[in-house]
Enzyme design. Sequence first.
Site, PDB file in Angstrom:
ATOM      1  N   ILE A  35       0.873  -1.176   0.000  1.00  0.00           N
ATOM      2  CA  ILE A  35       0.000   0.000   0.000  1.00  0.00           C
ATOM      3  C   ILE A  35       0.909   1.224   0.000  1.00  0.00           C
ATOM      4  CG2 ILE A  35      -1.852   1.218   1.195  1.00  0.00           C
ATOM      5  CD1 ILE A  35      -2.400  -1.522   2.663  1.00  0.00           C
ATOM      6  N   GLU A  36       0.953   1.906  -1.134  1.00  0.00           N
ATOM      7  CA  GLU A  36       1.833   3.064  -1.244  1.00  0.00           C
ATOM      8  C   GLU A  36       1.104   4.342  -0.834  1.00  0.00           C
ATOM      9  OE1 GLU A  36       4.741   1.294  -4.709  1.00  0.00           O
ATOM     10  OE2 GLU A  36       3.428   2.965  -5.202  1.00  0.00           O
ATOM     11  N   GLU A  95       4.155  -7.870   3.070  1.00  0.00           N
ATOM     12  CA  GLU A  95       4.495  -8.773   4.170  1.00  0.00           C
ATOM     13  C   GLU A  95       4.075  -8.171   5.517  1.00  0.00           C
ATOM     14  OE1 GLU A  95       6.388  -7.667   1.697  1.00  0.00           O
ATOM     15  OE2 GLU A  95       8.127  -8.950   1.352  1.00  0.00           O
TER      16      GLU A  95
HETATM   17 ZN    ZN Z   1       9.216  -4.880   2.859  1.00  0.00          ZN
END
Ligand code: ZN
Length: 130
Positions: free
Chosen positions: A41-42, A52
């Site tokens: 999620i940017e 992760e």
């Molecule tokens: Zn990472």
Amino acid sequence: MNQELKQAIEAKQIAYSPYSNFEVGAILKCKNGNIYRGCNIENNGIQSICAERTAFAKALSEGEREFESITVVGSEKGKDIDEECLPCGYCRQFISEFVDKEFKIITYDGKEIKEYKIDELLPHSFKLDK
Ligand code: ZN
């Protein structure tokens, strides 16, 4: 292709990555069989989160503490997976806090499934004496 790998590819497709156009999906499997899904999620700042850590945050915030494996896949948006996507250094350190030596990090390069132990990816993790 195993079930976790299929689910990781599905998770990749819901990534929010308008800045890098690189999509990552992760499936975290707990020892009790529960599964948590994560995607990257940017953000238009520096607060992006990897797939992760998204999966671990979901699991940990539901009370999970015993983990068996994480399956991670990534590729450019709209492209097939053609190289393995290993956890970044920040995720390796984060993961090392919560897993034992038997925990598996599973990747897929489009052809082959590979498995790693956390000690292989992070042989000398930072540890603060408690
Ligand atoms: Zn990472």
